[in-house]
Design a protein around this motif. Structure first.
Motif, short mmCIF file in Angstrom:
data_model
loop_
_atom_site.label_atom_id
_atom_site.label_comp_id
_atom_site.label_asym_id
_atom_site.label_seq_id
_atom_site.Cartn_x
_atom_site.Cartn_y
_atom_site.Cartn_z
N LEU A 204 0.82 -1.20 0.00
CA LEU A 204 0.00 0.00 0.00
C LEU A 204 0.86 1.27 0.00
CD1 LEU A 204 -2.82 -1.01 2.52
CD2 LEU A 204 -3.07 -0.66 0.06
N PHE A 205 2.05 1.15 0.60
CA PHE A 205 2.93 2.31 0.69
C PHE A 205 3.87 2.43 -0.50
CE2 PHE A 205 1.36 3.03 4.83
CZ PHE A 205 1.86 4.24 5.30
N ILE A 206 3.72 1.58 -1.49
CA ILE A 206 4.61 1.67 -2.66
C ILE A 206 4.58 3.06 -3.30
CG2 ILE A 206 4.80 0.91 -5.08
CD1 ILE A 206 4.58 -1.94 -4.11
N PRO A 207 3.41 3.71 -3.46
CA PRO A 207 3.44 5.08 -4.02
C PRO A 207 4.26 6.04 -3.16
CG PRO A 207 1.23 4.17 -4.13
CD PRO A 207 2.02 3.22 -3.30
N VAL A 208 4.14 5.91 -1.82
CA VAL A 208 4.91 6.79 -0.93
C VAL A 208 6.39 6.46 -1.01
CG1 VAL A 208 5.26 7.51 1.47
CG2 VAL A 208 2.95 7.04 0.64
N THR A 209 6.72 5.16 -0.97
CA THR A 209 8.12 4.73 -1.07
C THR A 209 8.73 5.20 -2.38
OG1 THR A 209 7.54 2.76 0.21
CG2 THR A 209 9.68 2.76 -0.87
N THR A 210 7.95 5.09 -3.46
CA THR A 210 8.41 5.53 -4.77
C THR A 210 8.71 7.03 -4.78
OG1 THR A 210 7.14 3.79 -5.88
CG2 THR A 210 7.82 5.66 -7.23
N TRP A 211 7.81 7.80 -4.16
CA TRP A 211 8.01 9.25 -4.10
C TRP A 211 9.27 9.59 -3.31
CZ3 TRP A 211 8.49 12.87 -0.25
CH2 TRP A 211 8.41 14.21 -0.64
N VAL A 212 9.48 8.89 -2.17
CA VAL A 212 10.66 9.14 -1.34
C VAL A 212 11.94 8.79 -2.10
CG1 VAL A 212 11.90 8.41 0.74
CG2 VAL A 212 9.43 8.82 0.84
N ILE A 213 11.93 7.65 -2.79
CA ILE A 213 13.11 7.23 -3.55
C ILE A 213 13.42 8.23 -4.66
CG2 ILE A 213 13.93 5.51 -5.21
CD1 ILE A 213 12.65 3.37 -3.41
N ARG A 214 12.40 8.68 -5.35
CA ARG A 214 12.62 9.65 -6.42
C ARG A 214 13.15 10.97 -5.87
NH1 ARG A 214 7.19 8.28 -10.04
NH2 ARG A 214 8.09 6.46 -11.10
N TRP A 215 12.69 11.35 -4.67
CA TRP A 215 13.21 12.57 -4.04
C TRP A 215 14.70 12.41 -3.76
CZ3 TRP A 215 15.84 14.11 0.23
CH2 TRP A 215 15.83 15.47 0.53
N PHE A 216 15.09 11.26 -3.21
CA PHE A 216 16.50 11.02 -2.93
C PHE A 216 17.32 10.99 -4.21
CE2 PHE A 216 15.21 9.79 1.32
CZ PHE A 216 16.29 10.18 2.08
N LYS A 217 16.77 10.42 -5.26
CA LYS A 217 17.50 10.37 -6.52
C LYS A 217 17.74 11.77 -7.09
CE LYS A 217 16.23 5.69 -8.02
NZ LYS A 217 15.56 4.87 -9.05
N ARG A 218 16.82 12.67 -6.84
CA ARG A 218 16.98 14.04 -7.34
C ARG A 218 17.91 14.86 -6.45
NH1 ARG A 218 11.30 13.76 -7.79
NH2 ARG A 218 11.15 15.10 -5.93
N ASN A 219 17.92 14.56 -5.14
CA ASN A 219 18.60 15.44 -4.19
C ASN A 219 19.89 14.88 -3.60
OD1 ASN A 219 16.62 17.87 -3.62
ND2 ASN A 219 15.35 16.03 -3.78
N GLU A 220 20.12 13.58 -3.73
CA GLU A 220 21.37 12.99 -3.25
C GLU A 220 22.48 13.36 -4.23
OE1 GLU A 220 24.19 11.84 -1.74
OE2 GLU A 220 22.83 10.57 -0.59
N PRO A 221 23.45 14.21 -3.83
CA PRO A 221 24.43 14.72 -4.79
C PRO A 221 25.21 13.63 -5.50
CG PRO A 221 24.54 15.96 -2.73
CD PRO A 221 23.62 14.79 -2.50
N SER A 222 25.65 12.60 -4.76
CA SER A 222 26.46 11.55 -5.39
C SER A 222 25.64 10.68 -6.34
CB SER A 222 27.16 10.69 -4.33
OG SER A 222 26.20 10.10 -3.47
N TYR A 223 24.32 10.60 -6.10
CA TYR A 223 23.47 9.81 -6.99
C TYR A 223 23.32 10.53 -8.34
CZ TYR A 223 19.88 6.47 -8.35
OH TYR A 223 19.19 5.48 -9.00
N THR A 224 23.03 11.83 -8.27
CA THR A 224 22.87 12.58 -9.51
C THR A 224 24.18 12.64 -10.29
OG1 THR A 224 23.27 14.64 -8.28
CG2 THR A 224 20.99 13.98 -8.59
N ALA A 225 25.30 12.72 -9.58
CA ALA A 225 26.61 12.74 -10.25
C ALA A 225 26.90 11.41 -10.92
CB ALA A 225 27.70 13.08 -9.25
N SER A 226 26.53 10.30 -10.24
CA SER A 226 26.75 8.97 -10.81
C SER A 226 25.87 8.74 -12.02
CB SER A 226 26.48 7.91 -9.74
OG SER A 226 26.65 6.61 -10.26
N ALA A 227 24.64 9.23 -11.96
CA ALA A 227 23.71 9.06 -13.08
C ALA A 227 24.17 9.84 -14.31
CB ALA A 227 22.30 9.50 -12.68
N ALA A 228 24.82 10.98 -14.07
CA ALA A 228 25.24 11.82 -15.18
C ALA A 228 26.56 11.36 -15.82
CB ALA A 228 25.41 13.25 -14.70
#
Length: 229
Positions: A204-228
Motif C-alpha cells: 500500500l505504501f509503494i506510491p509513498v516509497t516511490t516518491w521518497v526514492i525519487r526525491w533522494f535520486k533528485r537530491n542525493e548529490p552523489s546519486y545525480t553525479a553517478s547518473a550523469a
C-alpha cells in the motif's frame, strides 16, 4: 558513454545516508520494545510494535535502491548490533540498585517486566537477519542490476514476500512466549496476521516509497553525479 539502463547508486558520504540509518535503527529498537506487549483487535492477535515494523522494511528498500545491496546489508547489520547494545543497556538498568521504598520497588518491578521483554525481542532479532537481508536486499539488487532505473515498482514488490515471511516466523516464534501467546492456533494467528499486515502495508505504501526514492535520486548529490557520468 553510459550503458543503457545501467544501475546507478550513490556514495554513503552525504548526510542523507546517516539520517536513513539513524531512522532505521530507532524504528527497529522501538518496535522491539513495543513487541513486548500483546495486542488484541477482536480475534486478531498482534503486538505493540505492529505499526512500526513495516517502516523498517520500507527504509531498507530506500537504502537498497539508492545506495546498493552491500550498503543496505551493512545498514541492517548495524541496526541489529545496536539492538543488541540496547538489550545490554536494559540489563544494566535492571541490575542497578534502586530505591527501596514502596514506590521504588514498584517501579523496579515494572521496569523488569517491560525491559526484560524488550531485551528478549532485541536479542532474538538477529536470528532472522541473514535470510531477511539476503531475500529483501539481494532480490532488490539483482532486479536493479537487470532493470537499471526502470520498473521501480517491480523491485519494491519483488523484494518483500519471502524475506517478510521468514523474518515474521522467526521473530514470532521467539516473541510469542514473551508476550503470553499460548497454543498453536493463537501462534498461527500471530504469524499470519503479522505477515499479511507487513506485506500489505509495504504494498500500500509503494506510491509513498516511490516518491521518497525519487526525491533522494533528485537530491542525493552523489546519486545525480553517478547518473550523469
Amino acid at each position: 558513454m553510459p550503458v543503457k539502463n545501467a544501475p546507478t547508486f550513490a556514495a554513503v558520504g552525504s548526510p542523507y545516508f546517516g539520517i536513513l540509518l539513524a531512522a532505521m535503527a530507532v524504528i527497529v529498537i522501538l518496535s522491539n520494545i513495543g513487541a513486548s506487549k500483546g495486542v488484541l483487535f477482536g480475534p486478531i492477535v498482534t503486538d505493540g510494535g505492529f505499526f512500526l515494523f513495516p517502516f523498517a522494511y520500507i527504509l531498507g528498500d530506500v537504502i537498497s535502491e539508492i545506495y546498493g545491496f552491500k550498503v543496505a546489508r551493512k545498514a541492517i547489520l548495524t541496526t541489529f548490533v545496536l539492538s543488541i547494545f540496547a538489550s545490554l543497556c536494559y540489563w544494566v538498568i535492571i541490575v542497578l540498585p534502586g530505591f527501596t521504598d514502596d514506590y521504588g520497588m514498584a517501579k523496579q518491578e515494572a521496569l523488569e517486566l517491560a525491559l526484560r521483554s524488550g531485551s528478549a525481542n532485541c536479542s532474538c532479532q538477529p536470528a532472522g537477519l541473514p535470510r531477511r537481508a539476503d531475500h529483501q536486499f539481494l532480490d532488490h539488487g539483482r532486479l536493479k542490476a537487470r532493470q537499471g532505473e526502470r520498473k521501480l515498482w517491480a523491485r519494491l514488490m519483488g523484494s518483500s514476500g519471502v524475506g517478510e515471511f521468514v523474518d515474521t516466523v522467526i521473530f514470532c516464534a521467539i516473541a510469542a512466549p514473551v508476550i503470553g501467546i499460548v497454543g498453536f492456533p493463537m501462534f498461527a494467528n500471530y504469524v499470519v496476521v503479522g505477515f499479511v499486515y507487513k506485506t500489505a502495508v509495504e504494498f500500500l505504501f509503494i506510491p509513498v516509497t516511490t516518491w521518497v526514492i525519487r526525491w533522494f535520486k533528485r537530491n542525493e548529490p552523489s546519486y545525480t553525479a553517478s547518473a550523469a557520468s
